[in-house]
Design a protein around this motif. Structure first.
Motif, mmCIF file in Angstrom:
data_model
loop_
_atom_site.group_PDB
_atom_site.id
_atom_site.type_symbol
_atom_site.label_atom_id
_atom_site.label_comp_id
_atom_site.label_asym_id
_atom_site.label_seq_id
_atom_site.Cartn_x
_atom_site.Cartn_y
_atom_site.Cartn_z
ATOM 1 N N TYR A 188 0.841 -1.203 0.000
ATOM 2 C CA TYR A 188 0.000 0.000 0.000
ATOM 3 C C TYR A 188 0.878 1.256 0.000
ATOM 4 O O TYR A 188 0.533 2.254 -0.636
ATOM 5 C CB TYR A 188 -0.911 -0.008 1.222
ATOM 6 C CG TYR A 188 -1.685 1.277 1.405
ATOM 7 C CD1 TYR A 188 -2.479 1.803 0.384
ATOM 8 C CD2 TYR A 188 -1.615 1.982 2.605
ATOM 9 C CE1 TYR A 188 -3.178 2.986 0.549
ATOM 10 C CE2 TYR A 188 -2.312 3.170 2.777
ATOM 11 C CZ TYR A 188 -3.093 3.665 1.749
ATOM 12 O OH TYR A 188 -3.774 4.850 1.918
ATOM 13 N N ARG A 189 2.015 1.200 0.685
ATOM 14 C CA ARG A 189 2.942 2.339 0.714
ATOM 15 C C ARG A 189 3.422 2.670 -0.698
ATOM 16 O O ARG A 189 3.466 3.839 -1.092
ATOM 17 C CB ARG A 189 4.129 2.012 1.620
ATOM 18 C CG ARG A 189 5.212 3.092 1.685
ATOM 19 C CD ARG A 189 6.247 2.696 2.718
ATOM 20 N NE ARG A 189 7.337 3.638 2.792
ATOM 21 C CZ ARG A 189 8.492 3.519 2.150
ATOM 22 N NH1 ARG A 189 8.691 2.468 1.341
ATOM 23 N NH2 ARG A 189 9.435 4.415 2.287
ATOM 24 N N GLU A 190 3.784 1.651 -1.459
ATOM 25 C CA GLU A 190 4.216 1.872 -2.846
ATOM 26 C C GLU A 190 3.090 2.487 -3.677
ATOM 27 O O GLU A 190 3.312 3.413 -4.468
ATOM 28 C CB GLU A 190 4.670 0.544 -3.461
ATOM 29 C CG GLU A 190 5.944 -0.012 -2.855
ATOM 30 C CD GLU A 190 6.412 -1.264 -3.576
ATOM 31 O OE1 GLU A 190 5.856 -1.585 -4.647
ATOM 32 O OE2 GLU A 190 7.345 -1.924 -3.066
ATOM 33 N N GLU A 191 1.891 1.968 -3.479
ATOM 34 C CA GLU A 191 0.719 2.486 -4.199
ATOM 35 C C GLU A 191 0.454 3.936 -3.800
ATOM 36 O O GLU A 191 0.150 4.781 -4.656
ATOM 37 C CB GLU A 191 -0.492 1.618 -3.850
ATOM 38 C CG GLU A 191 -1.809 2.094 -4.438
ATOM 39 C CD GLU A 191 -2.978 1.280 -3.902
ATOM 40 O OE1 GLU A 191 -4.108 1.809 -3.917
ATOM 41 O OE2 GLU A 191 -2.767 0.139 -3.459
ATOM 42 N N TYR A 192 0.592 4.225 -2.528
ATOM 43 C CA TYR A 192 0.342 5.570 -2.015
ATOM 44 C C TYR A 192 1.314 6.578 -2.631
ATOM 45 O O TYR A 192 0.896 7.646 -3.114
ATOM 46 C CB TYR A 192 0.457 5.573 -0.489
ATOM 47 C CG TYR A 192 0.394 6.945 0.130
ATOM 48 C CD1 TYR A 192 -0.826 7.602 0.296
ATOM 49 C CD2 TYR A 192 1.550 7.601 0.548
ATOM 50 C CE1 TYR A 192 -0.894 8.864 0.858
ATOM 51 C CE2 TYR A 192 1.499 8.866 1.104
ATOM 52 C CZ TYR A 192 0.270 9.487 1.268
ATOM 53 O OH TYR A 192 0.213 10.747 1.810
ATOM 54 N N PHE A 193 2.612 6.247 -2.631
ATOM 55 C CA PHE A 193 3.596 7.179 -3.165
ATOM 56 C C PHE A 193 3.472 7.327 -4.691
ATOM 57 O O PHE A 193 3.757 8.396 -5.237
ATOM 58 C CB PHE A 193 5.014 6.758 -2.776
ATOM 59 C CG PHE A 193 5.386 7.156 -1.381
ATOM 60 C CD1 PHE A 193 5.455 8.494 -1.012
ATOM 61 C CD2 PHE A 193 5.659 6.203 -0.411
ATOM 62 C CE1 PHE A 193 5.785 8.885 0.273
ATOM 63 C CE2 PHE A 193 5.999 6.570 0.876
ATOM 64 C CZ PHE A 193 6.059 7.911 1.226
ATOM 65 N N LYS A 194 3.037 6.266 -5.349
ATOM 66 C CA LYS A 194 2.803 6.358 -6.795
ATOM 67 C C LYS A 194 1.691 7.373 -7.072
ATOM 68 O O LYS A 194 1.824 8.243 -7.948
ATOM 69 C CB LYS A 194 2.421 4.989 -7.356
ATOM 70 C CG LYS A 194 2.180 4.998 -8.857
ATOM 71 C CD LYS A 194 1.814 3.599 -9.364
ATOM 72 C CE LYS A 194 1.551 3.635 -10.862
ATOM 73 N NZ LYS A 194 1.162 2.292 -11.383
ATOM 74 N N GLY A 199 0.170 13.116 -8.486
ATOM 75 C CA GLY A 199 -0.708 14.228 -8.130
ATOM 76 C C GLY A 199 -2.140 13.839 -7.888
ATOM 77 O O GLY A 199 -3.038 14.690 -7.895
ATOM 78 N N LYS A 200 -2.395 12.541 -7.661
ATOM 79 C CA LYS A 200 -3.759 12.072 -7.465
ATOM 80 C C LYS A 200 -4.233 12.225 -6.021
ATOM 81 O O LYS A 200 -5.436 12.156 -5.742
ATOM 82 C CB LYS A 200 -3.869 10.599 -7.890
ATOM 83 C CG LYS A 200 -3.655 10.376 -9.377
ATOM 84 C CD LYS A 200 -3.771 8.907 -9.736
ATOM 85 C CE LYS A 200 -3.568 8.683 -11.233
ATOM 86 N NZ LYS A 200 -3.671 7.246 -11.589
ATOM 87 N N ILE A 201 -3.277 12.394 -5.092
ATOM 88 C CA ILE A 201 -3.614 12.606 -3.687
ATOM 89 C C ILE A 201 -2.686 13.664 -3.111
ATOM 90 O O ILE A 201 -1.648 13.992 -3.700
ATOM 91 C CB ILE A 201 -3.473 11.304 -2.862
ATOM 92 C CG1 ILE A 201 -2.047 10.714 -3.020
ATOM 93 C CG2 ILE A 201 -4.522 10.299 -3.242
ATOM 94 C CD1 ILE A 201 -1.812 9.528 -2.133
ATOM 95 N N GLU A 202 -3.071 14.182 -1.950
ATOM 96 C CA GLU A 202 -2.251 15.150 -1.247
ATOM 97 C C GLU A 202 -1.875 14.597 0.116
ATOM 98 O O GLU A 202 -2.618 13.813 0.703
ATOM 99 C CB GLU A 202 -3.000 16.476 -1.077
ATOM 100 C CG GLU A 202 -3.319 17.172 -2.398
ATOM 101 C CD GLU A 202 -4.050 18.480 -2.181
ATOM 102 O OE1 GLU A 202 -4.311 18.816 -1.000
ATOM 103 O OE2 GLU A 202 -4.353 19.159 -3.175
ATOM 104 N N VAL A 203 -0.718 15.000 0.619
ATOM 105 C CA VAL A 203 -0.286 14.563 1.934
ATOM 106 C C VAL A 203 -1.190 15.172 2.985
ATOM 107 O O VAL A 203 -1.466 16.374 2.965
ATOM 108 C CB VAL A 203 1.177 14.962 2.223
ATOM 109 C CG1 VAL A 203 1.561 14.601 3.658
ATOM 110 C CG2 VAL A 203 2.115 14.298 1.230
ATOM 111 N N LYS A 204 -1.646 14.330 3.906
ATOM 112 C CA LYS A 204 -2.510 14.797 5.001
ATOM 113 C C LYS A 204 -1.687 14.889 6.289
ATOM 114 O O LYS A 204 -0.778 14.125 6.507
ATOM 115 C CB LYS A 204 -3.698 13.838 5.216
ATOM 116 C CG LYS A 204 -4.623 13.775 4.021
ATOM 117 C CD LYS A 204 -5.756 12.797 4.304
ATOM 118 C CE LYS A 204 -6.714 12.699 3.127
ATOM 119 N NZ LYS A 204 -7.809 11.756 3.388
ATOM 120 N N GLY A 205 -2.105 15.785 7.171
ATOM 121 C CA GLY A 205 -1.491 15.871 8.486
ATOM 122 C C GLY A 205 -0.331 16.823 8.524
ATOM 123 O O GLY A 205 0.093 17.392 7.556
#
Length: 205
Positions: A188-194, A199-205
């Protein structure tokens, strides 16, 4: 802290906060540096964990040093309801001499020290939330205990944080999710960073 509705990925019944992949943390825990500062404030245990500790009180007392209180009646706070605990009941450890009652004067956890001296699994007697710090399960999500982390003088300094929580806390994550859960989290980490790089997601927190 995390709220489960914010997160899309779920592993072993827990939502995953991607902050685990980006939040910086120390390379490894060394009580010789901070004398167990993360334990100064006590910790919440599951009631069954508190009962387990009290059941071996004589052995615990024998392992304590002169900076620790040896009256079992003063080891735990009154229980309270909390759905993030297996039994639904949380019990806090008391603070004595400015530290958790189970922390010795060197900064070592008496419960972990006992297990290691007995040659068994080092976390056999240690409460779950002690083991997994700086991770925490909060409202059904595996996330970072930033409230507690921000109170610490060593672990929260940028110059002492060369790694991320995910990189540093492999053993703790496996303790929570198991080997297969850790593998799924790594994927999931690899998928998240991909997705992040695309630019499909933004870092939260």
């Amino acid at each position: 802290m995390a709220e489960e509705k914010k997160f899309e990925k779920k592993i072993k019944g827990l939502y995953v906060d991607p902050l685990i992949f980006t939040h910086k943390f120390v390379k490894g825990c060394d009580a010789c540096i901070c004398t167990g500062e993360c334990c100064y404030y006590g910790v919440y245990t599951d009631k069954y964990e508190a009962d387990k500790i009290l059941a071996m009180k004589d052995k615990v007392i024998a392992a304590m040093d002169d900076s620790q209180i040896k009256d079992p009646d003063k080891w735990f706070e009154p229980p309270e309801e909390d759905e993030d605990f297996e039994s639904g009941i949380a019990v806090g450890t008391q603070v004595y001499n400015g530290k958790c009652v189970f922390l010795d004067k060197i900064g070592y956890c008496t419960l972990q020290k006992m297990a290691m001296q007995e040659g068994i699994y080092k976390w056999e007697y240690k409460p779950f939330y002690c083991i997994i710090f700086p991770l925490v399960v909060y409202e059904g999500a595996l996330t970072i205990d930033d409230d507690h982390l921000n109170r610490l003088h060593y672990c929260n300094k940028p110059e002492n944080q060369p790694s991320t929580v995910f990189e540093t806390c492999k053993d703790e994550i496996i303790h929570i999710l198991g080997e297969d859960g850790y593998k799924e989290l790594a994927e999931y980490r690899e998928e998240y960073f991909k997705k992040l790089n695309e630019g499909k997601i933004e870092v939260k927190g």
